[in-house]
Write an enzyme that holds these catalytic residues in place. Structure first.
Site, PDB file in Angstrom:
ATOM      1  N   ASP A   1     -14.727  22.670  57.881  1.00 14.80           N
ATOM      2  CA  ASP A   1     -14.174  23.153  56.416  1.00 14.80           C
ATOM      3  C   ASP A   1     -13.790  24.743  55.926  1.00 14.80           C
ATOM      4  O   ASP A   1     -13.228  25.496  55.999  1.00 14.80           O
ATOM      5  CB  ASP A   1     -15.680  24.028  56.138  1.00 14.80           C
ATOM      6  N   HIS A   2     -13.001  24.667  57.630  1.00 15.60           N
ATOM      7  CA  HIS A   2     -12.362  26.166  57.614  1.00 15.60           C
ATOM      8  C   HIS A   2     -10.695  25.582  58.103  1.00 15.60           C
ATOM      9  O   HIS A   2      -9.683  26.726  58.505  1.00 15.60           O
ATOM     10  CB  HIS A   2     -12.327  26.773  58.781  1.00 15.60           C
TER      11      HIS A   2
END
Length: 304
Positions: free
Chosen positions: A65-66
């Protein structure tokens, strides 16, 4: 001046009204992006930001998610004609992670200048500001980032006259550390400036438990952007297990660091309305706001 835009504020997975975490900063002509989760390109476009001008890309850590939006971002940059290098900074594992992701984007018309952090604090130039990367505590190597824009003291006319500095050199000394006169005399900025004035600082930190380094590098920040994965106090056990934070823990860090303003970000998908739990933070640090996609501010020097 420092301009800050939260592109996305979600953690783990995007929601229909919340993109994954990314934060864009601009200092004069230099721009930076922190994190690049899935949908970062869309989040930036929704915020009216061109990602073509990004000079530095900072990755906090390598959970999907990063960083899962990296390949699409790079391809779009190339398709729009970028040829100048892009600096990418991240903790241990950067080269391996980027190399693996680029299996589906092996050819780019620009170079990637990778700087892999070794776990210690490091600094980098960012326009007239200084970018500091510092280690935090997550389930894998992770770092926070702080951007500090210093400000020199006021020009002291009387000191300049007393030092015999030609008036035509005054303007130059306001902008650079030294200047050489026609007769070969070297004059220094320290001869004409007063004490440094308060600058600007933004600190960004997500996916970590509270650690002393966060308060240290966020000290007196004008804006502290910190994860608020969970709003509910009863989620403390979950936060400890997954190495995340509660709203209240982010607020405690903001209070400890004596920052001006706290923006919460990186919300759990189980938290559709962060405002519902904002009081859990404002009771500790009143100037706390729930970050939202596209939220922005322009920070300016407070002293004349």
């Amino acid at each position: 001046m420092l301009e800050v835009v939260l592109g996305g504020t979600g953690g783990t997975m995007p929601l229909k009204n919340r993109w994954l975490c990314c934060c864009w900063l601009r200092q004069e002509g230099s721009t930076m992006l922190i994190d690049c989760g899935e949908g970062t390109q869309i989040a930036l476009k929704c915020a009216g930001i061109s990602f073509q001008g990004i000079d530095i890309l900072c990755i906090t850590h390598y959970h999907a998610d990063h960083i899962s939006g990296l390949v699409g971002l790079l391809l779009s940059m190339g398709n729009e004609g970028r040829t100048r290098p892009l600096t990418v900074i991240g903790p241990r594992g950067l080269e391996r992670t980027v190399t693996n992701l680029r299996v589906i984007a092996p050819e780019l018309p620009f170079a990637l200048e990778l700087h892999e952090l070794d776990g210690d604090t490091e600094t980098f130039p960012f326009g007239d500001a200084v970018l500091t990367a510092f280690p935090v505590r997550h389930t894998l190597p992770c770092c926070g980032y702080s951007v500090t824009l210093p400000r020199v003291g006021k020009f002291d006319v009387e000191r300049a006259k007393a030092a015999g500095i030609p008036q035509k050199l005054w303007g130059i000394l306001q902008k650079q550390e030294s200047v050489t006169a026609e007769d070969g005399t070297v004059y220094h900025q320290s001869q004409v400036l007063g004490a440094p004035r308060k600058g600007l600082k933004v600190t960004y930190c997500t996916d970590t438990r509270p650690v002393p380094a966060i308060a240290k590098y966020a000290d007196s920040a004008d804006l502290f952007i910190c994860e608020g994965m969970y709003g509910e106090p009863e989620k403390l056990g979950k936060a400890v297990e997954t190495a995340h934070m509660l709203f209240s823990e982010a607020a405690e860090l903001a209070e400890l660091a004596n920052v001006k303003e706290l923006w919460l970000t990186h919300y759990s998908p189980s938290l559709p309305d962060p405002q519902e739990f904002l009081a859990n933070a404002t009771e500790i640090f009143p100037n706390t706001k729930c970050g939202k996609d596209g939220m922005r501010t322009v920070l300016r020097f407070s002293e004349p």
